[in-house]
Design a protein around this motif. Structure first.
Motif, PDB file in Angstrom:
ATOM      1  N   ALA A 249      -0.724  -1.496  -3.062  1.00 42.15           N
ATOM      2  CA  ALA A 249      -1.720  -1.267  -2.010  1.00 42.15           C
ATOM      3  C   ALA A 249      -1.882  -2.493  -1.121  1.00 42.15           C
ATOM      4  O   ALA A 249      -2.204  -2.367   0.069  1.00 42.15           O
ATOM      5  N   GLY A 250      -1.671  -3.694  -1.671  1.00 38.76           N
ATOM      6  CA  GLY A 250      -1.877  -4.918  -0.917  1.00 38.76           C
ATOM      7  C   GLY A 250      -0.720  -5.342  -0.045  1.00 38.76           C
ATOM      8  O   GLY A 250      -0.820  -6.348   0.663  1.00 38.76           O
ATOM      9  N   VAL A 254       1.284  -0.657   3.874  1.00 40.01           N
ATOM     10  CA  VAL A 254       0.846   0.302   2.862  1.00 40.01           C
ATOM     11  C   VAL A 254      -0.641   0.580   3.098  1.00 40.01           C
ATOM     12  O   VAL A 254      -1.424  -0.350   3.274  1.00 40.01           O
ATOM     13  N   ILE A 255      -1.020   1.859   3.117  1.00 41.96           N
ATOM     14  CA  ILE A 255      -2.432   2.212   3.228  1.00 41.96           C
ATOM     15  C   ILE A 255      -3.043   2.161   1.837  1.00 41.96           C
ATOM     16  O   ILE A 255      -2.706   2.963   0.962  1.00 41.96           O
ATOM     17  N   GLY A 256      -3.945   1.190   1.610  1.00 40.30           N
ATOM     18  CA  GLY A 256      -4.648   1.071   0.341  1.00 40.30           C
ATOM     19  C   GLY A 256      -5.885   1.950   0.353  1.00 40.30           C
ATOM     20  O   GLY A 256      -6.698   1.864   1.272  1.00 40.30           O
ATOM     21  N   VAL A 257      -6.056   2.782  -0.676  1.00 40.35           N
ATOM     22  CA  VAL A 257      -7.107   3.801  -0.684  1.00 40.35           C
ATOM     23  C   VAL A 257      -8.113   3.550  -1.805  1.00 40.35           C
ATOM     24  O   VAL A 257      -7.754   3.499  -2.978  1.00 40.35           O
ATOM     25  N   GLY A 258      -9.384   3.413  -1.424  1.00 43.82           N
ATOM     26  CA  GLY A 258     -10.476   3.355  -2.380  1.00 43.82           C
ATOM     27  C   GLY A 258     -11.046   4.738  -2.622  1.00 43.82           C
ATOM     28  O   GLY A 258     -10.712   5.693  -1.926  1.00 43.82           O
ATOM     29  N   ALA A 259     -11.930   4.860  -3.616  1.00 43.51           N
ATOM     30  CA  ALA A 259     -12.472   6.161  -4.004  1.00 43.51           C
ATOM     31  C   ALA A 259     -13.956   6.263  -3.674  1.00 43.51           C
ATOM     32  O   ALA A 259     -14.721   5.307  -3.848  1.00 43.51           O
TER      33      ALA A 259
END
Length: 464
Positions: A249-250, A254-259
């Protein structure tokens, strides 16, 4: 990293592919108060989209599709991201989403007709089925693109998008070499969206190279941000510190996705930090599943569940406007996110919570936002920096410099007690075997050679 909640399975299904014909959904016209969100500017790297202080409210007819899947009512995330308002304009047709994960239940009735050929990098065959009964990849696949409006089970974000199952994780985790091969294989076989619901707090050159390859070949890469945001659970979830930057993610592009939860708050477990670019539903998500008893459905929580919401949304955006570049798809997804938390980008929600309704509208417009690059926090680490990382026993990854040959590598291997194992799909990259327990020392020694671009142990990442 492990999942953060107990799997609850329901409604075990037969393993015979469903023959139920897909029903044609109705498209009613409803009239709702619509907040007129401002049109995106053409270029600014810090753009956010927030309704004006005095929004204009009109009774505008909005087409909406409600699928007839009987468990749609359990899928709060689809309504939250506005999927029913996006589907009249795009269903993801023609877009392949690679689920690079633990494998997918090839017999699940709610995935029949949605799967394209994949590969198993654990068993090295063309049947990427989770033979260990691990349902993680099946759960992810259902969120991204379950068979929809077929009067069975659930709906998927990417209604008509296809799923490419790529198995890279087995009982002992996900070897970096397998993940890298899985990414490249998926791109080379037609995947436009790469879903990576896995991660590690340790940076790695091989995965970074694979991500760079995917991006340079036009794919959108989406990865879970990690499940180590809760002080009480980050260690059981596989992290040595609270809320570390997670890779891939980093990495750049790259699209880093939280919840997020159903109330648009950060899920307590969701790793936060500068690598979070966007957030999506990830708490108590109902989807397809498989266990040792067969095909079924289950609730699960994690950033692993949030990532495929974004992957499915990427498919809808791309299908709405097939001529978009991967950078434009990323720009649209980030620029149209619904801002949560601190105004503008923040470490908990990134640009905000996914809003596929708005994203699909913008994709079909003549004004495509630019400058919304995902945040990149790539921190190259030496072998010694990863002393706590789990290693695939006896395996070291070596990348040769241009002009170096396998004969050169063979000579070097003799000096460290190593033997050649196999090539990876990435150019000039190979796996060599060393005595178990000597992986870091052997990698450090090989790295000193001018013939070697890098050498590193074959680390293991976890499903998020």
């Amino acid at each position: 990293m492990s999942e953060v909640s107990t799997i609850t399975s329901t409604a075990t299904a037969t393993r015979t592919p469903s023959t139920t014909p897909t029903a044609t959904p109705t498209i009613p016209t409803v009239y709702l108060p619509v907040v007129q969100r401002p049109a995106p500017p053409t270029a600014t790297p810090t753009m956010t989209f927030t309704p004006s202080a005095t929004p204009t409210v009109t009774n505008t007819p909005i087409p909406v599709i409600t699928p007839n899947d009987p468990n749609y009512y359990r899928q709060w995330g689809l309504d939250k991201i506005g999927a029913p308002y996006a589907w009249p304009f795009s269903k993801g047709q023609g877009v392949v989403i690679a689920v690079v994960d633990s494998g997918v239940d090839l017999y699940h009735p709610d995935l029949q007709g949605k799967l394209v050929s994949g590969w198993d990098f654990v068993d090295n065959d063309s049947i990427p089925y989770p033979s260990d009964g691990k349902g993680h990849g099946t759960h992810v696949a259902g969120i991204a693109g379950s068979l929809t409006s077929n009067s069975l089970g659930i709906a998927g974000v990417g209604w008509d998008a296809q799923i490419m199952p790529v198995r890279v994780c087995g009982t002992s985790g996900c070897a970096f070499s397998a993940v890298a091969d899985g990414i490249k294989w998926a791109v080379d076989h037609g995947a436009k969206v790469i879903n990576l619901s896995l991660g590690s707090q340790y940076s790695n050159s091989t995965i970074r190279d694979a991500v760079a390859y995917a991006w340079s070949h036009g794919a959108v890469i989406i990865a879970a941000s990690g499940n180590c945001g809760d002080p009480s659970t980050y260690q059981p979830n596989g992290c040595t510190v609270l809320s570390p930057i997670s890779y891939p993610a980093g990495y750049d592009n790259v699209i880093g996705v939280g919840a997020t939860t159903s109330s648009d708050t950060r899920a307590s477990f969701s790793t936060y930090g500068p690598h979070v670019d966007i957030a999506a539903p990830g708490d108590q998500i109902y989807s397809t599943y498989v266990n040792l008893f067969g095909s079924t459905y289950a609730d699960d929580s994690g950033t692993s569940m949030a990532a495929p919401f974004v992957s499915g949304a990427a498919a809808l955006v791309w299908a709405r406007s097939p001529g978009l570049t991967n950078q434009q798809v990323v720009d649209i997804l980030l620029a149209t996110a619904f801002d949560l938390g601190t105004a503008g980008r923040d470490d908990y929600f990134g640009r905000g919570r996914l809003d596929v309704r708005y994203a699909v509208q913008v994709a079909g417009s003549s004004s495509i936002p630019t400058g919304m690059h995902s945040n990149a926090y790539t921190m190259p680490q030496s072998v010694d920096a990863n002393l706590s990382a789990e290693v695939a026993a006896g395996r070291v990854i070596v990348k040769l410099r241009p002009g170096s040959t396998l004969d050169d590598l063979a000579t070097l291997l003799g000096g460290v007690g190593a033997v050649y194992d196999s090539p990876l799909l990435l150019d000039r990259t190979h796996v060599v075997r060393v005595p178990a327990g000597t992986e870091r020392a052997a990698a450090a020694e090989l790295s000193t050679s001018p013939l070697i671009e890098y050498a590193e142990p074959d680390y293991v990442m976890r499903l998020d």
